[in-house]
Design an enzyme around this catalytic site. Structure first.
Site: not given
Ligand code: BES
Ligand code: ZN
Length: 870
Positions: A270-271, A274, A307, A310, A329
């Site tokens: 989803g996001a 970085n 994000e 993070h 996470e």
């Molecule tokens: N760090 C993750 C993105 C990610 C996920 C990278 C899996 C590599 C593998 C990011 O911070 C994240 O958790 N994104 C979530 C957002 C949500 C929980 C608000 C997403 O992508 O759904």
């Molecule tokens: Zn995350």
């Protein structure tokens, strides 16, 4: 706790990178890139070799510089471990500083990892392309040779060699630009702070922005493809308002000079956080004006906040190894809610957290095939697999429980101290507990370790005269029975939140059995998990459950507890601790319910029951029951979205409308048809909050003609948000031929690789589509494997989506056999979980199917108790 498997995949620690000078030159015409990197390393022990990561890169040259001299290095690659071994013609002595120089090239892929391309349309309809990176967890090594592990922090100077008409964005602001070779432009970015490779980033393309600045002078910009910058205004405002709030919460000002938020049309997750350059799916960042639903607005706020959180928790302080992924996470999943609750208190985000997050964590962690939060992981597949609801939601729920237990201010101080202590370094779960222990004066580690090192959670069984007992909870009745009769040794220090009338008090249950503290005089403890705060379940005795039912009818039970009651009652019934029919028989007390979160919980269980009973005898009584439950609440919510509606009222309206439409309420279906006809004529006529429910309702009785209409609408929709709603509708048809076309459509070039999985798994989740989805998945297995095998959200979701819905032991065996001959390394655990879920459904159907059918056909079930009833 490194396992041997884990250390096998970790690079030797006797050489560490200090600084990288990296040049990347993507060629958008050829879809290749080349680059050079100089890595300054510190050598801690005499060595002949340097071992670092690289994947799918061609190395053209490798040299080592020591003192004034330089010498060539011999390059060997080890594809299995995704490594390069560089060997010099001499020994590199301890305590020396060496600079390794490598030049390399590779292909720009389209699998949404490493350096990859993303396509879009310009406003005039012509094709455009941009290049971007996604490095978490282990894909920086696809873009340049590096020590690609979170604990090898170093500083980076990025240079991008690009088409002068494009913009290049990286973690830091551009410092200098000059003309490079062949009419290209070199953009040199400022040096980053010490950071991990997975957080490095580069995007290059013809981007536009909306910007702003915080009081501290941090430039905040939202970047989009041409013509869409205006849609970034909401996210920009959220980010601008949250940045000072985060500075304040953590007690550490955001350390970088700028923060970019970039919408990438093709994006796997989803996001991504970085450092200094947060990347997003379009639907998680943009609000197309006039076309966005309350749900999308919430999603954007949440993902922006996640994000941003993070940037401190993850980027400034990073877990030492991926087995502590939950620190990143889980914390961000908690903080996103806290931050959005601060910005939009009227949304009541903590309530929403219960319904949309915690429930999922409890469900997944009730499986015998769950895993502890802290879990050894070695290879990249294992790492990607733990991006799941355990790390995210159980993690976030534990943090919330702990915060409530020690108090918000104490917790905040502890977090601030932890971040200060480990800034620009790495830390582990133990480090967090030890700092929080100091801040709170309590032995946090001994309380929390059972929660992070054991999988699962307890159910509290409350007995006579204030005695309570904890047992490990399982969704599956067979496991639950075993857990009751032969203890497996797991005991959690359970943070109870006792409430009686006005009094609310945290209390720690340390043993398996104990007596509750005496309630205030003249009172009784009527809730052990007040506001559904703790990550556990409570089995109350019959008297208390009766009181609760009456309280819900009388409107005296707080909303979170109405949800908690429904959530526990369903799960306890399914686990065989109560008859599941009691859940069905209790549901009518919720007919007057007017809160979204309670209905969201109920709707999820109704969905499960629908999947359980689908196509079995007596199933035809299910739909009228759902309609009976929901119609009163929907009548009160009404069809019209009015400007004064609360956020949750808007969510509720969509939810109930969808329930009534999909369960065959004839008035609702009629009206949906009319609204849809009007929408086809006048696209803006239908309010975005209603669209998903209306589209799905109409599609659920649609024929191939209508299917073609939906495909055309999806192809031509101008926002990704609208496309997604139309995709859901395509998955909601019931005719097998239509669903087959939906699946074909999902892998056609009309649909982005990032969106296929959601369509296919929605077809699988549609009881009329489970057969089609499962067949289609097996027929196209190689395609799916190639696209998503890296693991992570997509692969888990796909595997579950196409196989989880079945309800017989034959199907369970079939699924097991298929995956035995078609292994998917990135979804091993998901494949086991799917089998357990099917087994659970088959078991419940065999044991409780009859009594559920009986309850459904009882004339008492849908009796309204006279017109004045509550
Ligand atoms: N760090 C993750 C993105 C990610 C996920 C990278 C899996 C590599 C593998 C990011 O911070 C994240 O958790 N994104 C979530 C957002 C949500 C929980 C608000 C997403 O992508 O759904
Ligand atoms: Zn995350």
């Amino acid at each position: 706790m490194p396992s041997s498997e884990q250390t096998l995949y970790q690079l030797p620690r006797d050489v560490r990178p200090v600084h990288y000078d990296l040049l990347l030159a993507p060629d958008l015409d050829r879809m290749t890139f080349s680059g050079t990197v100089s890595i300054e390393v510190e050598v801690y022990r005499d060595t002949l070799e340097f071992v670092l990561n690289a994947k799918d890169l061609r190395i053209h040259e490798a040299r080592a510089f020591v003192g004034g001299a330089d010498s060539p290095l011999e390059v060997r690659s080890d594809p299995e471990y995704e490594r390069l071994i560089l060997r010099g013609d001499r020994l590199f002595g301890a305590e020396s500083r060496v600079v390794l120089y490598l030049s390399f090239s590779g292909e720009i892929g389209n699998l949404l990892a490493g350096l990859y391309k993303s396509q879009f349309l310009y406003p005039d309809g012509t094709d455009g392309v941009l290049v971007t990176t996604q490095f978490e967890a282990t894909d920086a090594r696809r873009a340049f040779p590096c020590w690609d592990e979170p604990s090898f922090k170093a500083t980076f100077r990025m240079t991008a060699r690009i088409d002068p008409r494009h913009v290049a964005l990286s973690n830091m602001p551009a410092e200098r630009e000059f003309s490079g070779p062949d009419g290209l432009k070199d953009v040199v970015f400022a040096v980053t702070p010490r950071m991990s490779t997975y957080l490095l980033h580069l995007t290059v393309g013809p981007l536009e922005k909306v910007g702003g600045q915080t009081e501290n002078g941090v430039a905040v910009s939202v970047w989009t493809t041409p013509g869409h910058a205006g849609e970034g205004m909401f996210a920009r405002d959220v980010a601008l308002r949250l940045l000072p709030w985060f500075d304040d919460y953590f007690g550490i000002p955001y350390p970088l000079p700028k923060m970019d938020l970039v919408a990438i049309p093709d994006f796997a997750a989803g996001a991504m956080e970085n450092w200094g350059i947060l990347t997003y799916r379009e639907t998680a960042l943009l609000l197309p004006p006039g076309a966005s639903s309350a749900r999308t607005m919430q999603r954007v706020a949440i993902v922006v906040a996640h994000e941003m959180a993070h940037q401190w928790f993850g980027d400034l302080v990073t877990m030492s190894w991926w087995d502590d992924l939950w620190l990143n996470e889980g914390f961000a999943s908690w903080m996103e809610v806290k931050a959005v609750d601060h910005l939009f208190p009227e949304w009541n985000m903590w309530d929403i957290f219960l319904a949309e997050d915690m429930a999922e964590g409890l469900e997944l962690d009730g499986l015998a095939r769950s895993h502890p939060i802290e879990v050894p992981v070695g290879n990249p597949h294992e790492i990607n697999e733990i991006f799941d609801a355990i790390s995210y939601v159980k993690g976030g729920s534990l943090i919330r429980m702990l915060e409530q237990f020690v108090g918000e201010e104490t917790f905040r101080k502890g977090i601030g101290a932890y971040l200060k202590k480990f800034a620009y370094q790495n830390a582990s779960t133990r480090d967090l507990w030890s700092v929080l222990g100091q801040a709170s004066g309590q032995d946090i580690r001994s309380i929390m370790e059972s929660w992070t090192r054991n999988m699962g959670y307890p159910v509290l069984i409350s007995g006579e005269t204030g005695q309570i007992e904890q047992k490990p909870f399982f969704n599956h009745p067979v496991e639950m029975e075993r857990s009751r009769t032969s203890p497996d040794g797991r005991i959690w220090p359970v943070m109870l939140f006792l409430s009686s009338g006005k009094d609310r008090r945290p209390w720690l249950l340390k043993e398996e059995k104990a007596a509750l503290p005496p309630p205030p005089p003249g009172q009784q403890w009527d809730n052990l998990n007040d506001r559904h705060t703790g990550f556990f379940r409570v089995l109350e005795d019959e008297r208390v459950r009766k009181r609760r039912r009456e309280g819900i009818k009388a409107g005296t039970v707080p909303v979170a507890d109405r949800l908690g009651f429904s959530n526990d009652l369903f799960s306890l019934g399914r686990a065989g601790l109560l008859p599941l029919s009691e859940y069905l028989e209790t549901l009518p007390v919720y007919r007057q319910e007017d809160q979204y979160i309670v209905w969201a919980d109920i709707a999820a269980h109704l969905g499960w029951l629908q999947g359980l009973l689908a196509f079995t005898d007596g199933w035809e009584r299910f739909d009228p029951f759902v309609v009976f439950l929901m119609q009163e609440a929907f009548r009160k919510a009404g069809w019209e979205v009015s400007p004064g509606d609360s956020h949750q009222k808007r969510l509720l309206r969509s939810l109930l409308l969808s329930g009534l439409g999909m369960h065959g309420d004839s008035d609702t279906r009629q009206r949906c048809q009319e609204l849809f006809q009007e929408r086809v004529r006048r696209p803006d006529s239908l309010h975005p909050d209603l669209r998903l429910a209306v589209y799905r309702t109409v599609a659920s009785s649609g024929d191939p003609d209508l299917h073609r209409t939906f495909c055309d609408l999806a192809r031509t929709a101008d926002s990704q948000e609208e496309k997604n709603r139309l995709y859901s509708a395509l998955a909601a048809f019931r005719r097998p031929d239509c669903l087959r076309s939906t699946l074909e459509f999902a892998i056609s070039p009309a649909v982005r690789i990032q969106d296929t999985v959601s369509i296919v798994s929605q077809v699988g989740g549609n009881v009329w589509g489970e057969e089609e989805a499962w067949t289609f998945f097996r027929e196209n297995f190689d395609l799916f494997r190639k696209r998503y095998e890296a693991g992570g959200f997509a692969l888990q979701r796909l595997v579950k989506g196409v196989s989880e819905g079945f309800r017989s032991m034959e199907r369970k065996e079939e699924v097991a056999r298929f995956f035995a001959s078609h292994p998917l390394d990135g979804a091993k655990r998901a494949i086991e979980q799917v089998q357990e879920t099917i087994d659970l459904r088959a078991h419940v159907l065999a044991r409780q199917g009859e009594s559920l059918r009986k309850a459904l056909s009882s004339p008492d079930l849908m009796k309204t108790e006279g017109s004045s009833s509550v």
